[in-house]
Design a protein around this motif. Structure first.
Motif, PDB file in Angstrom:
ATOM      1  N   ALA A  33      17.173  35.682   0.460  1.00 43.82           N
ATOM      2  CA  ALA A  33      17.046  34.569   1.262  1.00 43.82           C
ATOM      3  C   ALA A  33      17.494  35.002   2.630  1.00 43.82           C
ATOM      4  CB  ALA A  33      18.060  33.578   0.803  1.00 43.82           C
ATOM      5  N   MET A  34      16.967  34.342   3.562  1.00 45.27           N
ATOM      6  CA  MET A  34      17.010  34.740   5.248  1.00 45.27           C
ATOM      7  C   MET A  34      17.374  33.548   5.921  1.00 45.27           C
ATOM      8  SD  MET A  34      16.103  37.884   5.293  1.00 45.27           S
ATOM      9  CE  MET A  34      16.041  38.007   7.080  1.00 45.27           C
ATOM     10  N   GLY A  35      18.457  33.852   6.615  1.00 38.26           N
ATOM     11  CA  GLY A  35      18.936  32.494   7.673  1.00 38.26           C
ATOM     12  C   GLY A  35      18.981  33.003   8.963  1.00 38.26           C
ATOM     13  N   TRP A  36      18.970  32.221   9.791  1.00 37.96           N
ATOM     14  CA  TRP A  36      19.212  32.379  11.449  1.00 37.96           C
ATOM     15  C   TRP A  36      20.712  31.687  11.741  1.00 37.96           C
ATOM     16  CZ3 TRP A  36      16.352  35.179  14.513  1.00 37.96           C
ATOM     17  CH2 TRP A  36      15.079  35.512  14.321  1.00 37.96           C
ATOM     18  N   PHE A  37      21.354  32.121  12.519  1.00 38.75           N
ATOM     19  CA  PHE A  37      22.669  31.836  12.914  1.00 38.75           C
ATOM     20  C   PHE A  37      22.558  31.923  14.434  1.00 38.75           C
ATOM     21  CE2 PHE A  37      25.149  31.129   9.279  1.00 38.75           C
ATOM     22  CZ  PHE A  37      24.623  31.711   8.401  1.00 38.75           C
ATOM     23  N   ARG A  38      23.525  31.197  15.228  1.00 37.72           N
ATOM     24  CA  ARG A  38      23.664  31.597  16.572  1.00 37.72           C
ATOM     25  C   ARG A  38      24.861  31.447  17.201  1.00 37.72           C
ATOM     26  NH1 ARG A  38      20.516  25.839  18.758  1.00 37.72           N
ATOM     27  NH2 ARG A  38      22.273  24.438  18.126  1.00 37.72           N
ATOM     28  N   GLN A  39      25.251  32.177  18.268  1.00 38.02           N
ATOM     29  CA  GLN A  39      26.719  32.088  18.725  1.00 38.02           C
ATOM     30  C   GLN A  39      26.570  31.999  20.484  1.00 38.02           C
ATOM     31  OE1 GLN A  39      29.044  35.553  17.731  1.00 38.02           O
ATOM     32  NE2 GLN A  39      31.022  34.003  18.118  1.00 38.02           N
ATOM     33  N   ALA A  40      27.039  30.561  20.856  1.00 37.74           N
ATOM     34  CA  ALA A  40      27.060  30.503  22.527  1.00 37.74           C
ATOM     35  C   ALA A  40      28.485  30.991  22.835  1.00 37.74           C
ATOM     36  CB  ALA A  40      27.154  29.200  22.744  1.00 37.74           C
ATOM     37  N   PRO A  41      28.631  31.358  24.156  1.00 39.65           N
ATOM     38  CA  PRO A  41      29.823  32.016  24.647  1.00 39.65           C
ATOM     39  C   PRO A  41      30.871  31.083  24.523  1.00 39.65           C
ATOM     40  CG  PRO A  41      27.806  32.168  26.193  1.00 39.65           C
ATOM     41  CD  PRO A  41      27.395  31.476  25.109  1.00 39.65           C
ATOM     42  N   ASN A  84      10.980  24.530  19.052  1.00 38.51           N
ATOM     43  CA  ASN A  84      10.337  23.867  20.080  1.00 38.51           C
ATOM     44  C   ASN A  84      11.407  22.977  20.801  1.00 38.51           C
ATOM     45  OD1 ASN A  84       7.984  25.002  19.346  1.00 38.51           O
ATOM     46  ND2 ASN A  84       7.584  23.287  17.717  1.00 38.51           N
ATOM     47  N   SER A  85      10.913  22.170  21.976  1.00 42.88           N
ATOM     48  CA  SER A  85      11.780  21.146  22.743  1.00 42.88           C
ATOM     49  C   SER A  85      13.214  21.775  22.871  1.00 42.88           C
ATOM     50  CB  SER A  85      11.815  19.734  21.549  1.00 42.88           C
ATOM     51  OG  SER A  85      10.650  19.157  21.307  1.00 42.88           O
ATOM     52  N   LEU A  86      12.963  22.979  23.356  1.00 38.94           N
ATOM     53  CA  LEU A  86      14.353  23.674  23.455  1.00 38.94           C
ATOM     54  C   LEU A  86      15.295  22.814  24.516  1.00 38.94           C
ATOM     55  CD1 LEU A  86      13.192  27.444  23.357  1.00 38.94           C
ATOM     56  CD2 LEU A  86      14.995  26.330  22.111  1.00 38.94           C
ATOM     57  N   LYS A  87      16.534  22.710  24.414  1.00 39.69           N
ATOM     58  CA  LYS A  87      17.644  22.195  25.141  1.00 39.69           C
ATOM     59  C   LYS A  87      18.400  23.198  25.842  1.00 39.69           C
ATOM     60  CE  LYS A  87      17.565  18.132  22.044  1.00 39.69           C
ATOM     61  NZ  LYS A  87      18.306  17.382  21.227  1.00 39.69           N
ATOM     62  N   PRO A  88      19.132  23.029  26.737  1.00 38.68           N
ATOM     63  CA  PRO A  88      20.204  23.819  27.277  1.00 38.68           C
ATOM     64  C   PRO A  88      21.145  24.405  26.458  1.00 38.68           C
ATOM     65  CG  PRO A  88      19.684  22.199  29.151  1.00 38.68           C
ATOM     66  CD  PRO A  88      19.067  21.812  27.728  1.00 38.68           C
ATOM     67  N   GLU A  89      21.643  23.298  25.474  1.00 40.57           N
ATOM     68  CA  GLU A  89      22.527  23.529  24.663  1.00 40.57           C
ATOM     69  C   GLU A  89      22.163  24.530  23.339  1.00 40.57           C
ATOM     70  OE1 GLU A  89      21.688  20.485  25.623  1.00 40.57           O
ATOM     71  OE2 GLU A  89      21.500  19.007  23.957  1.00 40.57           O
ATOM     72  N   ASP A  90      20.858  24.798  23.460  1.00 33.80           N
ATOM     73  CA  ASP A  90      20.360  25.856  22.322  1.00 33.80           C
ATOM     74  C   ASP A  90      20.580  27.366  22.872  1.00 33.80           C
ATOM     75  OD1 ASP A  90      17.494  23.704  21.740  1.00 33.80           O
ATOM     76  OD2 ASP A  90      19.312  23.920  20.580  1.00 33.80           O
ATOM     77  N   THR A  91      21.174  27.292  24.206  1.00 36.35           N
ATOM     78  CA  THR A  91      21.333  28.683  24.666  1.00 36.35           C
ATOM     79  C   THR A  91      22.603  29.447  23.689  1.00 36.35           C
ATOM     80  OG1 THR A  91      20.849  28.140  26.756  1.00 36.35           O
ATOM     81  CG2 THR A  91      22.246  29.993  26.516  1.00 36.35           C
ATOM     82  N   ALA A  92      21.998  30.828  23.385  1.00 34.92           N
ATOM     83  CA  ALA A  92      22.902  31.342  22.588  1.00 34.92           C
ATOM     84  C   ALA A  92      22.360  32.738  22.134  1.00 34.92           C
ATOM     85  CB  ALA A  92      23.328  30.638  21.233  1.00 34.92           C
ATOM     86  N   VAL A  93      23.206  33.615  21.505  1.00 35.57           N
ATOM     87  CA  VAL A  93      22.574  34.848  20.876  1.00 35.57           C
ATOM     88  C   VAL A  93      22.090  34.371  19.591  1.00 35.57           C
ATOM     89  CG1 VAL A  93      22.917  37.160  19.996  1.00 35.57           C
ATOM     90  CG2 VAL A  93      23.810  36.275  22.273  1.00 35.57           C
ATOM     91  N   TYR A  94      20.991  34.530  19.089  1.00 39.74           N
ATOM     92  CA  TYR A  94      20.441  34.306  17.718  1.00 39.74           C
ATOM     93  C   TYR A  94      20.466  35.472  16.905  1.00 39.74           C
ATOM     94  CZ  TYR A  94      19.153  29.536  19.256  1.00 39.74           C
ATOM     95  OH  TYR A  94      19.231  28.172  19.684  1.00 39.74           O
ATOM     96  N   TYR A  95      20.978  35.526  15.531  1.00 38.63           N
ATOM     97  CA  TYR A  95      21.169  36.368  14.609  1.00 38.63           C
ATOM     98  C   TYR A  95      20.158  36.082  13.326  1.00 38.63           C
ATOM     99  CZ  TYR A  95      25.045  37.842  17.390  1.00 38.63           C
ATOM    100  OH  TYR A  95      25.799  38.281  18.512  1.00 38.63           O
ATOM    101  N   CYS A  96      19.588  37.016  12.826  1.00 40.34           N
ATOM    102  CA  CYS A  96      19.324  36.636  11.340  1.00 40.34           C
ATOM    103  C   CYS A  96      19.865  37.459  10.445  1.00 40.34           C
ATOM    104  CB  CYS A  96      17.685  37.108  11.553  1.00 40.34           C
ATOM    105  SG  CYS A  96      17.176  38.875  11.264  1.00 40.34           S
ATOM    106  N   ALA A  97      19.800  36.980   9.194  1.00 41.90           N
ATOM    107  CA  ALA A  97      20.753  37.373   8.167  1.00 41.90           C
ATOM    108  C   ALA A  97      19.929  37.357   6.958  1.00 41.90           C
ATOM    109  CB  ALA A  97      22.090  36.926   8.162  1.00 41.90           C
TER     110      ALA A  97
END
Length: 122
Positions: A33-41, A84-97
């Motif tokens: 299975a694959m996942g996406w995660f993100r981490q903002a500063p 889509n419809s990206l927001k400033p709060e989506d800003t982060a480093v995105y990781y797949c796992a």
């Protein structure tokens, strides 16, 4: 071992779109299975979306439902995150796992990519 490499990040204005890709190599014959995660500063890593090995099951964080879509191409050993419809709060480093099930907890994943930066300007 499975190696994961993300790409597709960048700078986009609010309301815009990006598509992230994650290419897997190594022991890709195993059904991960694959996942996406993100981490903002200054914040903890958080779950974004996950997909079963078959692609038939998906799960999303409430914050991205209706805006993000996860998909996979088994022939290319690639998982995608259409944002889509990206927001400033989506800003982060995105990781797949990669892991044994499409879980929301990061501890359920055994392999991680190096991440790709997504920056959404207001």
């Amino acid at each position: 071992q499975v190696q994961l490499v993300e790409s597709g990040g960048g700078l986009v204005q609010a309301g815009g779109s990006l598509r992230l890709s994650c290419v897997a190599s190594g022991r890709t014959g195993i059904r991960y299975a694959m996942g996406w995660f993100r981490q903002a500063p200054g914040k903890e890593r958080e779950f974004v979306a996950a997909i079963s090995w078959s692609g038939g099951g998906t799960v999303y964080a409430d914050s991205v439902k209706g805006r993000f879509t996860i998909s996979r191409d088994g022939a290319k050993n690639t998982v995608y995150l259409q944002m889509n419809s990206l927001k400033p709060e989506d800003t982060a480093v995105y990781y797949c796992a990669a892991g044994s099930a499409p879980a929301q907890r990061d501890t359920e994943y055994s392999y991680w990519g190096q991440g790709t930066q997504v920056t959404v300007s207001s």
